[in-house]
Design a protein around this motif. Structure first.
Motif, PDB file in Angstrom:
ATOM      1  N   TYR A  51       0.817  -1.216   0.000  1.00 61.82           N
ATOM      2  CA  TYR A  51       0.000   0.000   0.000  1.00 61.82           C
ATOM      3  C   TYR A  51       0.848   1.263   0.000  1.00 61.82           C
ATOM      4  N   THR A  52       1.881   1.321   0.839  1.00 67.32           N
ATOM      5  CA  THR A  52       2.639   2.564   0.974  1.00 67.32           C
ATOM      6  C   THR A  52       3.295   2.988  -0.337  1.00 67.32           C
ATOM      7  N   LYS A  53       3.651   2.014  -1.193  1.00 62.49           N
ATOM      8  CA  LYS A  53       4.268   2.363  -2.475  1.00 62.49           C
ATOM      9  C   LYS A  53       3.297   3.102  -3.382  1.00 62.49           C
ATOM     10  N   THR A  54       2.010   2.872  -3.192  1.00 63.33           N
ATOM     11  CA  THR A  54       1.013   3.509  -4.057  1.00 63.33           C
ATOM     12  C   THR A  54       0.740   4.950  -3.652  1.00 63.33           C
ATOM     13  N   VAL A  55       1.122   5.346  -2.447  1.00 64.60           N
ATOM     14  CA  VAL A  55       0.793   6.700  -1.977  1.00 64.60           C
ATOM     15  C   VAL A  55       2.017   7.539  -1.631  1.00 64.60           C
ATOM     16  N   ARG A  56       3.198   6.942  -1.549  1.00 69.79           N
ATOM     17  CA  ARG A  56       4.391   7.706  -1.149  1.00 69.79           C
ATOM     18  C   ARG A  56       4.734   8.719  -2.245  1.00 69.79           C
ATOM     19  N   ASN A  57       4.706  10.004  -1.880  1.00 68.61           N
ATOM     20  CA  ASN A  57       5.001  11.055  -2.852  1.00 68.61           C
ATOM     21  C   ASN A  57       5.329  12.350  -2.128  1.00 68.61           C
ATOM     22  N   VAL A  58       6.597  12.515  -1.747  1.00 69.07           N
ATOM     23  CA  VAL A  58       7.057  13.751  -1.112  1.00 69.07           C
ATOM     24  C   VAL A  58       8.211  14.291  -1.950  1.00 69.07           C
ATOM     25  N   PRO A  59       7.947  15.242  -2.834  1.00 74.96           N
ATOM     26  CA  PRO A  59       9.012  15.768  -3.690  1.00 74.96           C
ATOM     27  C   PRO A  59      10.074  16.500  -2.881  1.00 74.96           C
ATOM     28  N   GLN A  60      11.273  16.602  -3.439  1.00 72.27           N
ATOM     29  CA  GLN A  60      12.380  17.250  -2.744  1.00 72.27           C
ATOM     30  C   GLN A  60      12.061  18.700  -2.408  1.00 72.27           C
ATOM     31  N   SER A  61      11.307  19.362  -3.273  1.00 67.98           N
ATOM     32  CA  SER A  61      10.949  20.759  -3.011  1.00 67.98           C
ATOM     33  C   SER A  61      10.130  20.888  -1.730  1.00 67.98           C
ATOM     34  N   LEU A  62       9.259  19.917  -1.475  1.00 66.35           N
ATOM     35  CA  LEU A  62       8.465  19.943  -0.249  1.00 66.35           C
ATOM     36  C   LEU A  62       9.343  19.633   0.963  1.00 66.35           C
ATOM     37  N   LYS A  63      10.286  18.705   0.804  1.00 64.33           N
ATOM     38  CA  LYS A  63      11.212  18.401   1.894  1.00 64.33           C
ATOM     39  C   LYS A  63      12.011  19.639   2.280  1.00 64.33           C
ATOM     40  N   GLU A  64      12.487  20.387   1.281  1.00 66.43           N
ATOM     41  CA  GLU A  64      13.254  21.604   1.569  1.00 66.43           C
ATOM     42  C   GLU A  64      12.393  22.625   2.298  1.00 66.43           C
ATOM     43  N   GLN A  65      11.117  22.679   1.961  1.00 71.40           N
ATOM     44  CA  GLN A  65      10.201  23.588   2.654  1.00 71.40           C
ATOM     45  C   GLN A  65      10.058  23.190   4.120  1.00 71.40           C
ATOM     46  N   VAL A  66      10.025  21.884   4.389  1.00 75.80           N
ATOM     47  CA  VAL A  66       9.935  21.403   5.770  1.00 75.80           C
ATOM     48  C   VAL A  66      11.188  21.797   6.548  1.00 75.80           C
ATOM     49  N   TYR A  67      12.365  21.588   5.957  1.00 77.84           N
ATOM     50  CA  TYR A  67      13.604  21.966   6.634  1.00 77.84           C
ATOM     51  C   TYR A  67      13.616  23.452   6.964  1.00 77.84           C
ATOM     52  N   ARG A  68      13.208  24.283   6.013  1.00 79.66           N
ATOM     53  CA  ARG A  68      13.207  25.732   6.246  1.00 79.66           C
ATOM     54  C   ARG A  68      12.245  26.107   7.361  1.00 79.66           C
ATOM     55  N   SER A  69      11.086  25.466   7.398  1.00 81.87           N
ATOM     56  CA  SER A  69      10.099  25.820   8.423  1.00 81.87           C
ATOM     57  C   SER A  69      10.610  25.506   9.830  1.00 81.87           C
ATOM     58  N   TYR A  70      11.505  24.515   9.936  1.00 80.31           N
ATOM     59  CA  TYR A  70      12.078  24.164  11.234  1.00 80.31           C
ATOM     60  C   TYR A  70      13.426  24.838  11.479  1.00 80.31           C
ATOM     61  N   GLY A  71      13.823  25.741  10.605  1.00 77.72           N
ATOM     62  CA  GLY A  71      15.052  26.497  10.810  1.00 77.72           C
ATOM     63  C   GLY A  71      16.326  25.713  10.575  1.00 77.72           C
ATOM     64  N   ILE A  72      16.250  24.609   9.830  1.00 77.03           N
ATOM     65  CA  ILE A  72      17.435  23.803   9.539  1.00 77.03           C
ATOM     66  C   ILE A  72      18.002  24.274   8.202  1.00 77.03           C
ATOM     67  N   THR A  73      19.105  24.996   8.263  1.00 76.24           N
ATOM     68  CA  THR A  73      19.682  25.624   7.073  1.00 76.24           C
ATOM     69  C   THR A  73      20.826  24.819   6.474  1.00 76.24           C
ATOM     70  N   SER A  74      21.367  23.862   7.213  1.00 74.13           N
ATOM     71  CA  SER A  74      22.435  23.014   6.679  1.00 74.13           C
ATOM     72  C   SER A  74      22.352  21.648   7.341  1.00 74.13           C
ATOM     73  N   ARG A  75      22.819  20.637   6.632  1.00 73.62           N
ATOM     74  CA  ARG A  75      22.768  19.281   7.164  1.00 73.62           C
ATOM     75  C   ARG A  75      23.744  18.405   6.380  1.00 73.62           C
ATOM     76  N   GLU A  76      24.180  17.330   7.000  1.00 74.11           N
ATOM     77  CA  GLU A  76      25.071  16.392   6.341  1.00 74.11           C
ATOM     78  C   GLU A  76      24.254  15.325   5.619  1.00 74.11           C
ATOM     79  N   PRO A  77      24.827  14.697   4.596  1.00 72.31           N
ATOM     80  CA  PRO A  77      24.116  13.604   3.926  1.00 72.31           C
ATOM     81  C   PRO A  77      23.766  12.491   4.910  1.00 72.31           C
TER      82      PRO A  77
END
Length: 251
Positions: A51-77
């Motif tokens: 089931y999860t494969k049919t609905v998983r869809n979080v684009p990188q642009s949305l992930k970057e928006q999440v990081y910014r909202s939490y004040g995370i400006t840099s991170r390691e791989p």
């Protein structure tokens, strides 16, 4: 000249690097930024393998928006993941309301520990020992208290936290997230705003012309060369409704 408290904090950071790191990364999501959100509470849909494969869809642009909202400006791989508060295997959605940056490095509480809880709640809910709504409410309210209730003591002797970071000894009585019924998928049926059942020949009704293929990609009736030959598995009134259900457009 540094004050004594500042010197003390620097000494702690030098002696216990993990403790210093804990002060930077969120363990619990900020309920004002991401209170949790669900796509469905239907066990007939969620508990089907794949089931999860049919609905998983979080684009990188949305992930970057999440990081910014939490004040995370840099991170390691590999340092963080943008995690679903209510995991997909518990019916969570891909909405930004259900996402927050979770660290793999914080000790003793981190993304790996929350994964253990997610798997346990999935097993309990799909096994009928608790309802899916109970599982969703528990993990959305406070995953550290839910871990103690459903898995056992937190690792490393850690105590459950409140969103402010302080330990707590009880599960807060928070309202249940409002379930959003999901539409028809390969695993089950239901209703969602903007969704419709395909016609017998694989076409879509005029009120919901967007076609979703077996691969989980939606096709528009104009400007899409694959639209006419796509046998619809699901139909939607517009692209926004298809995206809300976890499907993606043609790349």
């Amino acid at each position: 000249m540094r004050t004594r408290p500042a010197v003390f904090l620097l000494a702690l950071a030098a002696a216990f690097p993990a403790l210093a790191y804990n002060m930077q990364a969120p363990i619990l999501p900020d309920p004002k930024l991401s209170p949790g959100d669900v796509l469905t509470s239907d066990k007939a849909i969620i508990c089907v393998s794949g089931y999860t494969k049919t609905v998983r869809n979080v684009p990188q642009s949305l992930k970057e928006q999440v990081y910014r909202s939490y004040g995370i400006t840099s991170r390691e791989p590999g340092e963080y993941e943008v995690d679903h508060i209510i995991s997909l295997e518990l019916g969570g959605s891909n909405s930004i309301r259900n996402l927050y940056p979770e660290s793999y490095k914080t000790q003793p509480l981190n993304a790996h520990v929350k994964d253990t809880l997610e798997n346990k709640l999935h097993a309990l809910a799909c096994g009928g020992q608790i309802t899916m709504q109970e599982a969703q409410t528990a993990i959305a309210s406070n995953w550290t208290t839910a871990y103690v209730k459903y898995v056992g003591p937190l690792p490393g002797g850690a105590q459950p936290l409140t969103p402010g970071g302080a330990p707590t000894t009880h599960v807060p009585a928070l309202p249940t997230p409002s379930p959003v019924p999901v539409g028809k998928t390969a695993q089950g049926t239901g209703t969602i705003s903007g969704a419709a059942t395909p016609n017998a020949d694989g076409s879509c009704p005029s009120s919901a012309p967007i076609k979703v293929s077996k691969s989980g990609i939606y096709h528009l009736p104009t400007g899409d060369g694959n639209y006419n030959r796509t046998h619809a598995q699901q139909c939607f009134s517009d692209a926004a409704a298809a995206q809300a259900a976890g499907y993606r457009g043609v790349k």
